[in-house]
Motif scaffolding. Sequence first.
Motif, PDB file in Angstrom:
ATOM      1  N   ALA A  97      25.117  51.592  33.429  1.00 44.88           N
ATOM      2  CA  ALA A  97      25.151  50.138  33.254  1.00 44.88           C
ATOM      3  C   ALA A  97      25.935  49.752  32.009  1.00 44.88           C
ATOM      4  CB  ALA A  97      23.727  49.589  33.174  1.00 44.88           C
ATOM      5  N   MET A  98      25.775  50.546  30.963  1.00 43.66           N
ATOM      6  CA  MET A  98      26.435  50.240  29.696  1.00 43.66           C
ATOM      7  C   MET A  98      27.947  50.387  29.811  1.00 43.66           C
ATOM      8  SD  MET A  98      25.547  49.280  26.638  1.00 43.66           S
ATOM      9  CE  MET A  98      26.931  48.559  25.759  1.00 43.66           C
ATOM     10  N   ILE A  99      28.407  51.453  30.456  1.00 48.33           N
ATOM     11  CA  ILE A  99      29.840  51.727  30.495  1.00 48.33           C
ATOM     12  C   ILE A  99      30.519  51.035  31.682  1.00 48.33           C
ATOM     13  CG2 ILE A  99      31.583  53.534  30.709  1.00 48.33           C
ATOM     14  CD1 ILE A  99      29.696  55.394  29.175  1.00 48.33           C
ATOM     15  N   CYS A 100      30.055  51.301  32.901  1.00 47.86           N
ATOM     16  CA  CYS A 100      30.668  50.650  34.074  1.00 47.86           C
ATOM     17  C   CYS A 100      30.446  49.140  34.034  1.00 47.86           C
ATOM     18  CB  CYS A 100      30.103  51.253  35.357  1.00 47.86           C
ATOM     19  SG  CYS A 100      30.565  52.985  35.623  1.00 47.86           S
ATOM     20  N   GLY A 101      29.223  48.741  33.672  1.00 42.32           N
ATOM     21  CA  GLY A 101      28.933  47.321  33.540  1.00 42.32           C
ATOM     22  C   GLY A 101      29.709  46.687  32.405  1.00 42.32           C
ATOM     23  N   GLY A 102      29.829  47.438  31.286  1.00 50.18           N
ATOM     24  CA  GLY A 102      30.577  46.935  30.136  1.00 50.18           C
ATOM     25  C   GLY A 102      32.042  46.702  30.463  1.00 50.18           C
ATOM     26  N   ILE A 103      32.632  47.589  31.265  1.00 46.11           N
ATOM     27  CA  ILE A 103      34.029  47.416  31.673  1.00 46.11           C
ATOM     28  C   ILE A 103      34.171  46.183  32.571  1.00 46.11           C
ATOM     29  CG2 ILE A 103      35.906  48.424  33.038  1.00 46.11           C
ATOM     30  CD1 ILE A 103      34.973  51.166  32.048  1.00 46.11           C
ATOM     31  N   MET A 104      33.201  45.977  33.458  1.00 46.27           N
ATOM     32  CA  MET A 104      33.209  44.798  34.318  1.00 46.27           C
ATOM     33  C   MET A 104      33.166  43.523  33.472  1.00 46.27           C
ATOM     34  SD  MET A 104      30.468  43.781  37.297  1.00 46.27           S
ATOM     35  CE  MET A 104      29.167  43.468  36.081  1.00 46.27           C
ATOM     36  N   VAL A 105      32.336  43.531  32.428  1.00 43.62           N
ATOM     37  CA  VAL A 105      32.230  42.384  31.529  1.00 43.62           C
ATOM     38  C   VAL A 105      33.537  42.199  30.757  1.00 43.62           C
ATOM     39  CG1 VAL A 105      31.045  41.499  29.483  1.00 43.62           C
ATOM     40  CG2 VAL A 105      29.726  42.564  31.320  1.00 43.62           C
TER      41      VAL A 105
END
Length: 254
Positions: free
Chosen positions: A217-225
Motif C-alpha cells: 500500500a505504501m509503495i504501489c499506493g504511493g506511486i498512484m498518489v
Amino acid sequence: MGKVKQYAKAMEAGKWKPCTTLQFLDGKLEDGQHRMLACIISGVPFQGYVNFHNDSEQFSVYDTGKNRTNSDVLAIAGIKNYKLASSACAILEQVYSKHGLTRSTSGTSHIPSYEIERVYNKYSDLEYSCAIYANSKKHFKIPSSSAIPLHYILRKAEIGVKDTEGLESFMADKFFVDHLIKGFGLYEHHPVATFRNYIQRCYSQEIKGTDRITHHAMICGGIMVWNKFVRGQSMARFQVPKSTKLPKILLPEV
C-alpha cells in the motif's frame, strides 16, 4: 543445516568472503561449525584465521552467540543510516523481484549478511533517501522500510527531468518531505492529504497490527498518489491498488 546449506551455496558460487577466526579448544573445533561443515559439503576451501587455545573461558569473551546482522555489516562498511538502509534494501529486492510486493504487513526478501553490501551498492544514492527520511521523520509517523524505497523509486524515475527554467527537478523531494511527511500545502481532496488520512487510519486501529499500512500500500499506493499529484488531480478516497507490481510512474509536466 539450513544455515550450513546457505553458506555452502555461497562458497560454490564464489561469493564467500574470508571469514574472521575459527576457534579450537584443546584441538577441538569450538566456534565455526557452520563454516567448516559448509566447506566440507561444498568442497570449496576458504581463507581465514585459526586460533588454537586451551582456555575454556575464552569463548564467553569473544562470542556472545549473537549473529551479525545486515545492519551490523553496513555499519562496519561506513554507511551512516545503516539500519534504515538494511530494511530498505530488503523491500527494494522484493519490489524488483518477479513476484513483486506482498499484500501483507510483514514479509521481506531475506538477504544473507555476506550479500548485503553488494545489494546496497546496487541501489545507488539510497543513502540520500535514507537521509531525507531520517531528517524529517519526526513530523509524521510513516513506515521507514517502505517509505524510503518509495522516495528512492520516485527520485530514480525523475532523474533527467528539468523544470521550466531548465534546472533539475526535485518534485520527488517536495512530494515526499513537504507534502507527505510535513503536510505542507495540502487541502481537502489533495491526493497526498487523502493518502495521509489513510495512513493515520491504519495506525489508529485498536488492535495492534490490524490494517496497519502494508509495504504494498505504501509503495504501489504511493506511486498512484504521486501520479495524481504530478497531474494536479484530486483524490477524495484512497484505495490500495490490487496489483503487486509497480504502477507506471508519470513524470512531472514541464
